[in-house]
Design an enzyme around this catalytic site. Structure first.
Site, PDB file in Angstrom:
ATOM      1  N   ASP A  67       0.854  -1.189   0.000  1.00 48.33           N
ATOM      2  CA  ASP A  67       0.000   0.000   0.000  1.00 48.33           C
ATOM      3  C   ASP A  67       0.889   1.237   0.000  1.00 48.33           C
ATOM      4  O   ASP A  67       2.104   1.141   0.222  1.00 48.33           O
ATOM      5  CB  ASP A  67      -1.022   0.000   1.131  1.00 48.33           C
ATOM      6  CG  ASP A  67      -0.421   0.171   2.511  1.00 48.33           C
ATOM      7  OD1 ASP A  67      -1.192   0.501   3.420  1.00 48.33           O
ATOM      8  OD2 ASP A  67       0.789  -0.030   2.700  1.00 48.33           O
ATOM      9  N   TYR A  69       2.925   4.791   0.705  1.00 45.53           N
ATOM     10  CA  TYR A  69       3.533   5.438   1.866  1.00 45.53           C
ATOM     11  C   TYR A  69       2.482   6.336   2.531  1.00 45.53           C
ATOM     12  O   TYR A  69       1.672   6.974   1.852  1.00 45.53           O
ATOM     13  CB  TYR A  69       4.724   6.295   1.439  1.00 45.53           C
ATOM     14  CG  TYR A  69       5.859   5.519   0.802  1.00 45.53           C
ATOM     15  CD1 TYR A  69       6.565   4.555   1.514  1.00 45.53           C
ATOM     16  CD2 TYR A  69       6.239   5.769  -0.515  1.00 45.53           C
ATOM     17  CE1 TYR A  69       7.617   3.859   0.941  1.00 45.53           C
ATOM     18  CE2 TYR A  69       7.292   5.070  -1.109  1.00 45.53           C
ATOM     19  CZ  TYR A  69       7.976   4.127  -0.373  1.00 45.53           C
ATOM     20  OH  TYR A  69       9.016   3.439  -0.955  1.00 45.53           O
ATOM     21  N   PHE A  80       6.589   1.966  -4.294  1.00 42.20           N
ATOM     22  CA  PHE A  80       7.968   2.172  -3.840  1.00 42.20           C
ATOM     23  C   PHE A  80       8.508   3.578  -4.131  1.00 42.20           C
ATOM     24  O   PHE A  80       9.530   3.973  -3.585  1.00 42.20           O
ATOM     25  CB  PHE A  80       8.936   1.128  -4.446  1.00 42.20           C
ATOM     26  CG  PHE A  80       8.755  -0.259  -3.904  1.00 42.20           C
ATOM     27  CD1 PHE A  80       9.252  -0.620  -2.655  1.00 42.20           C
ATOM     28  CD2 PHE A  80       8.070  -1.215  -4.635  1.00 42.20           C
ATOM     29  CE1 PHE A  80       9.074  -1.901  -2.151  1.00 42.20           C
ATOM     30  CE2 PHE A  80       7.881  -2.498  -4.139  1.00 42.20           C
ATOM     31  CZ  PHE A  80       8.388  -2.840  -2.901  1.00 42.20           C
ATOM     32  N   HIS A 189      11.014  -9.308   0.726  1.00 43.49           N
ATOM     33  CA  HIS A 189      10.727  -7.868   0.691  1.00 43.49           C
ATOM     34  C   HIS A 189      12.008  -7.078   0.951  1.00 43.49           C
ATOM     35  O   HIS A 189      12.851  -7.493   1.756  1.00 43.49           O
ATOM     36  CB  HIS A 189       9.674  -7.514   1.742  1.00 43.49           C
ATOM     37  CG  HIS A 189       9.068  -6.172   1.532  1.00 43.49           C
ATOM     38  ND1 HIS A 189       9.672  -5.002   1.960  1.00 43.49           N
ATOM     39  CD2 HIS A 189       7.919  -5.804   0.898  1.00 43.49           C
ATOM     40  CE1 HIS A 189       8.909  -3.983   1.616  1.00 43.49           C
ATOM     41  NE2 HIS A 189       7.845  -4.431   0.978  1.00 43.49           N
TER      42      HIS A 189
END
Length: 225
Positions: A67, A69, A80, A189
């Site tokens: 989701d 920031y 990202f 991740h």
């Protein structure tokens, strides 16, 4: 006038997503209310920025985040990515560290990934909005079905697409990719809280090899040019 999510999408995406979408009214009502009553990221005008940067026929890579920031001035509709001039988040810094080790690029000064999107990297979050300061606050409201529809639509494309699925959440979406034309590259991740599984995975060179094997142009990952 009620929020119409489909009308906000570029027309080529409206056409390819239509067969995979169900009733959007509950999601639309939720998103409209949140934008009206709360501080929500990204700004509404950036909601579908990833879709605007590359049409379906131009998609070469689908990079899936979770989701947006949730801090001020960060999210702008690309997973990202943060706008130039914004501090690079730790996960993105690890992405850049791996990119430098993998394909020899210099560390970028900023964290904006628009140049990737313009080359056909669909920078998609699974959940497309978030309330300020509350990570995951818009999960399980309908966005997952919307973005799963996007993954399914891209799966129907005849040309090769490389899916980059980083972390356990994203890796669960591998089951949606059934077209043998495509390639799925999984890794841990890039969060610093996950010390193993991403660094050393060499996803950038592997992506370009998969693309060139199918006669498609490589992605120029270097953001310093």
């Amino acid at each position: 006038m009620p929020l119409d999510l489909i009308a906000l999408l570029p027309e080529p995406w409206q056409a390819v997503l239509a067969p995979f979408l169900g009733d959007l009214k509950p999601l639309e009502q939720f998103v409209e209310r949140e934008y009206a009553e709360q501080t929500v990221y990204p700004p509404l005008e950036d909601l579908f920025a990833a879709y605007r940067l590359c049409a379906p026929e131009d998609v070469k890579v689908l990079l899936l985040g979770q989701d947006p920031y949730h801090g001020p001035g960060q999210a702008h509709g690309l997973c990202f990515s943060v706008r130039s001039g914004t501090r690079i988040p730790p996960s993105l810094r690890n992405v850049f560290k791996e990119m430098a080790a993998d394909v020899g690029t210099a560390m970028p000064a900023g964290g904006e990934l628009t140049a990737w999107g313009e080359q056909g990297v669909l920078l998609l979050n699974s959940v497309l909005t978030v309330r300020r300061g509350k990570a995951g606050s818009h999960a399980n409201k309908g966005w997952e079905e919307f973005t799963d529809a996007t993954i399914r639509a891209v799966n129907t494309l005849d040309h090769r697409v490389v899916y980059l699925l980083w972390g356990s959440y994203a890796r669960k979406k591998a089951e949606l990719v059934t077209n043998p034309a495509h390639v799925v590259l999984e890794a841990g991740h890039p969060s610093p809280m996950n010390p193993r599984g991403f660094l050393g995975s060499r996803p950038f060179s592997a992506t370009n090899k998969a693309l060139t094997d199918a006669g498609r142009p490589e992605v120029v990952w270097d953001l310093t040019e």
